[in-house]
Design an enzyme around this catalytic site. Structure first.
Site, PDB file in Angstrom:
ATOM      1  CE  LYS A  22      -3.968  -1.796   2.620  1.00 18.87           C
ATOM      2  NZ  LYS A  22      -4.992  -1.635   1.566  1.00 18.87           N
ATOM      3  NE  ARG A  48     -10.798  -9.995  -1.823  1.00 15.29           N
ATOM      4  CZ  ARG A  48     -11.143  -9.108  -2.754  1.00 15.29           C
ATOM      5  NH1 ARG A  48     -11.456  -9.505  -3.968  1.00 15.29           N
ATOM      6  NH2 ARG A  48     -11.183  -7.815  -2.466  1.00 15.29           N
TER       7      ARG A  48
HETATM    8  N1  BES Z   1      -8.120  -3.780   4.422  1.00 13.99           N
HETATM    9  C1  BES Z   1      -8.288  -3.384   3.086  1.00 13.99           C
HETATM   10  C2  BES Z   1      -9.590  -2.618   2.850  1.00 13.99           C
HETATM   11  C3  BES Z   1      -9.680  -1.275   3.498  1.00 13.99           C
HETATM   12  C4  BES Z   1      -9.252  -0.148   2.830  1.00 13.99           C
HETATM   13  C5  BES Z   1     -10.191  -1.133   4.751  1.00 13.99           C
HETATM   14  C6  BES Z   1      -9.344   1.091   3.420  1.00 13.99           C
HETATM   15  C7  BES Z   1     -10.303   0.107   5.348  1.00 13.99           C
HETATM   16  C8  BES Z   1      -9.876   1.224   4.685  1.00 13.99           C
HETATM   17  C9  BES Z   1      -8.280  -4.601   2.181  1.00 13.99           C
HETATM   18  O1  BES Z   1      -7.479  -5.637   2.596  1.00 13.99           O
HETATM   19  C10 BES Z   1      -7.766  -4.156   0.858  1.00 13.99           C
HETATM   20  O2  BES Z   1      -6.629  -3.794   0.792  1.00 13.99           O
HETATM   21  N2  BES Z   1      -8.615  -4.197  -0.152  1.00 13.99           N
HETATM   22  C11 BES Z   1      -8.257  -3.778  -1.457  1.00 13.99           C
HETATM   23  C12 BES Z   1      -8.757  -4.818  -2.425  1.00 13.99           C
HETATM   24  C13 BES Z   1      -8.229  -4.650  -3.804  1.00 13.99           C
HETATM   25  C14 BES Z   1      -6.744  -4.931  -3.836  1.00 13.99           C
HETATM   26  C15 BES Z   1      -8.978  -5.584  -4.718  1.00 13.99           C
HETATM   27  C16 BES Z   1      -8.892  -2.425  -1.704  1.00 13.99           C
HETATM   28  O3  BES Z   1     -10.012  -2.198  -1.257  1.00 13.99           O
HETATM   29  O4  BES Z   1      -8.252  -1.592  -2.323  1.00 13.99           O
HETATM   30 MN    MN Z   2      -5.475  -5.422   1.954  1.00 17.35          MN
END
Ligand code: BES
Ligand code: MN
Ligand code: ZN
Length: 490
Positions: free
Chosen positions: A269, A343
Site C-alpha cells: 500500500k 477474503r
Molecule cells: N483492508 C483493506 C480494505 C480497506 C481499505 C479497509 C481502506 C479500510 C480502509 C483490504 O485488505 C484491501 O486492501 N482491499 C483492497 C482490495 C483490492 C486490492 C482488490 C482495496 O479495497 O483496495
Molecule cells: Mn489489503
C-alpha cells in the site's frame, strides 16, 4: 464513571440536569427546589423561551439558595418520539456537556416509560465516555474528563437498574472491541490478540486457539499464505458461548477478519494512511466484544465466534502476486494481488466453521474493501447475503441500534470477474464493483448455509467521533450483533 439510579431528590452539589420533554413543566422538580432557585430557573426558562424542544438547553450557573454548581434544563423533544435510540443519543450528548464536573445528576420528568429512558440515557452516556488514553503520558489533568458519578433520578430506580444491567454488559463488550481496535499494531498482533481474548474465559467463554501447525494440518493454505511474510504467527481464535438449554443445539457462527496489520504485502500500500491498517482487525474485534457482551448478559443463545488472525507483511518469505494457494475447501486461488488478503483469510475460516460446527447461519464482519467506503462513506456498512430473511433480520437489528446496513446485489455477472486462467479463481475482480466481487469470492466457500457478509471498512474508525463514540474506534458491530442474537436466537 459510576452510574447509579435513584428516586427523585434534587442534589445539592455538582451539576443537575433537568430533562423535560415538550410541554412538560418543572412539576415535582420545582417543588424540590429552594424558592429562590425555582424562581431563577423559571425566569431563565421563560427568558430563553424554553419549550422542551429536542436538544435545546438552558444553563443556570450557581443558582441561588443552595450549593449546586449549575442546573442544565434539557429539552427532549416530543415525549412520544423519545424512543430507546433517541434516549441513548441524548445520554451521549449530555455526557459531552457535563463531563467537566465530578458529580452529575439527571432528573427525568414527564416521560411515559421513565425506567427505559433512564437506562438508555445512562447507557448512551457510558458509551460516549470511552477514551483510549493509556499512551498519553503528558495530557494535562484539566484536559481529561472529571466526571466520577452519574446519578439518574426517576420514579422507579429499581426497574431502571434492571433494564440497565444488560446494557452495561453490552457496553463492556463495546469497550473490549474499542480497546482491541485502538491498540497499535506492535501491541496487538495475532498472538497477543488471542491472549487478550483469553480474558473472556473469566466471563465463561470457552477459548480455543489454533496455530500454524494445526491450520497446516487442516489445509488452510489461503489463510496461511497471507501470514507467511510476517514474523508473527497466524492464529485461528475460536470462542464458544452456549447459553441455550439444549447443549446440542446448532450454533450461530460469527466470523471476523483479523488482519492485525495490512501493509498490502508485496502489493504494498502507499505510505500515506497506512497506519489506519492497524484497524484491519476490527471485524475480529467486534466478534470478540460480542462474545463478552453475550456472556456478561448471560445470553441464552448458542454462538461461536471465529477470528482469522494474521499480519500481512512484505518479506522475502511473503507470498507473491501470481502465487497459487489451495484453500481448505480444496479450491485453488491465484493470488493476483496480495492486498486482497481479507477474503483469503475469511474463506478458510468460513470452510472451517461449516465443516466443524454445521452452523444455523454464518455472519462475517470484515473491513474488506476500500470500495465500500466510496459507496457508503461512514454512515452505513454494506451487507451481502444469500438469504433474504437473514439479511432482513440483520438490517432491522442495525436500524434499531443505529449501526445501519445497506444491502448490495450479488449475482453471476459479478462472479464471472473472478475467473482465473490457471486456478479455480483469482482473488481480485476486474476493478469495478470491488465490494461485490469480494463478496462473490466469499460466497464461493459457502455451502447451503444462510450467510451474510458485512463490509464494515467505513464504519469502525471515525476521526471525528460518532453519536455514541469519541474519535477513534467506534466498536461498530457489537450492538448490532447483540441485538440480532437477542431478537432471533434467544
Ligand atoms: N483492508 C483493506 C480494505 C480497506 C481499505 C479497509 C481502506 C479500510 C480502509 C483490504 O485488505 C484491501 O486492501 N482491499 C483492497 C482490495 C483490492 C486490492 C482488490 C482495496 O479495497 O483496495
Ligand atoms: Mn489489503
Ligand atoms: Zn485488509
Amino acid at each position: 464513571m459510576k452510574i447509579s439510579f435513584a428516586k427523585l431528590a434534587l442534589p445539592n452539589t455538582g451539576t443537575a440536569v433537568v430533562a423535560l420533554p415538550e410541554g412538560a413543566k418543572l412539576g415535582r422538580v420545582g417543588l424540590m427546589l429552594d424558592r429562590r432557585a425555582k424562581s431563577a430557573l423559571s425566569r431563565a426558562m421563560a427568558a430563553a423561551e424554553f419549550k422542551g424542544k429536542k436538544d435545546s438547553t438552558v444553563i443556570i450557573p450557581a443558582p441561588p439558595g443552595g450549593r449546586l454548581k449549575r442546573v442544565i434544563v434539557l429539552g427532549l423533544g416530543p415525549a412520544k418520539a423519545f424512543d430507546a435510540a433517541t434516549a441513548e443519543k441524548t445520554g451521549a450528548s449530555l455526557y459531552s456537556q457535563v463531563s467537566g464536573d465530578e458529580t452529575v445528576s439527571v432528573v427525568l420528568e414527564g416521560l411515559p416509560d421513565p425506567a427505559t429512558s433512564a437506562a438508555r440515557i445512562a447507557s448512551g452516556a457510558q458509551l460516549k465516555s470511552y477514551r483510549f488514553d493509556k499512551y498519553r503520558t503528558k495530557e494535562e489533568k484539566s484536559a481529561k474528563p472529571k466526571i466520577k458519578s452519574l446519578n439518574i433520578q426517576t420514579d422507579d430506580p429499581a426497574a431502571a437498574k434492571k433494564k440497565h444491567a444488560p446494557l452495561a454488559a453490552i457496553a463492556d463488550g463495546v469497550f473490549f472491541t474499542r480497546d482491541l481496535v485502538s491498540e497499535p499494531p506492535n501491541v496487538i498482533y495475532p498472538e497477543s490478540f488471542a491472549a487478550k481474548a483469553r480474558e473472556l474465559a473469566a466471563d465463561g467463554v470457552k477459548i480455543e486457539v489454533l496455530g500454524v501447525k494445526e491450520m497446516t494440518k487442516l489445509g488452510m493454505g489461503a489463510l496461511l499464505g497471507v501470514g507467511q511474510g510476517s514474523l508473527r504467527e497466524s492464529k485461528l481464535l475460536v470462542m464458544h458461548w452456549n447459553g441455550s438449554a439444549d447443549k446440542n443445539s446448532k450454533p450461530l457462527a460469527i466470523i471476523g477478519k483479523g488482519v492485525c496489520f495490512d501493509s498490502g504485502g508485496i502489493s504494498l500500500k502507499p505510505g500515506a494512511g497506512m497506519w489506519d491498517m492497524k484497524w484491519d482487525m476490527a471485524g475480529a474485534g467486534a466478534v470478540t466484544g460480542l462474545m463478552r457482551a453475550l456472556a456478561r448478559r448471560k445470553s441464552t443463545a448458542h454462538v461461536i465466534g471465529l477470528c482469522g488472525l494474521v499480519e500481512n507483511m512484505p518479506d522475502a518469505g511473503a507470498q507473491r502476486p501470481g502465487d497459487v494457494v489451495t484453500s481448505m475447501s480444496g479450491q485453488t486461488i491465484e493470488v493476483q494481488n496480495t492486498d486482497a488478503e481479507g477474503r483469503l483469510v475469511l474463506c478458510d475460516v468460513i470452510t472451517y466453521a461449516q465443516q466443524k460446527y454445521q452452523p444455523r447461519a454464518i455472519v462475517d464482519l470484515a473491513t474488506l474493501t476500500g470500495a465500500i467506503i466510496a459507496a457508503l462513506s461512514e454512515f452505513y456498512a454494506g451487507i451481502f447475503s444469500n438469504n433474504d430473511e437473514l439479511a432482513g433480520k440483520l438490517i432491522d437489528a442495525g436500524q434499531a441500534v443505529g449501526e445501519r446496513l445497506w444491502r448490495f446485489p450479488m449475482g453471476d455477472e459479478y462472479d464471472k470477474d473472478l475467473k482465473s486462467l490457471i486456478a479455480d479463481m483469482k482473488n481480485i475482480g476486474g476493478g469495478k464493483a470491488g465490494s461485490i466481487t469480494a463478496a462473490q469470492f466469499l460466497q464461493r466457500f459457502v455451502k447451503d448455509t444462510p450467510w451474510a457478509h458485512l463490509d464494515i471498512a467505513g464504519v469502525v474508525w471515525n476521526e471525528k467521533g460518532t453519536a455514541l463514540a469519541q474519535g477513534g474506534a467506534t466498536g461498530y458491530g457489537v450492538r448490532l450483533l447483540d441485538r440480532f442474537v437477542a431478537e432471533n436466537y434467544e
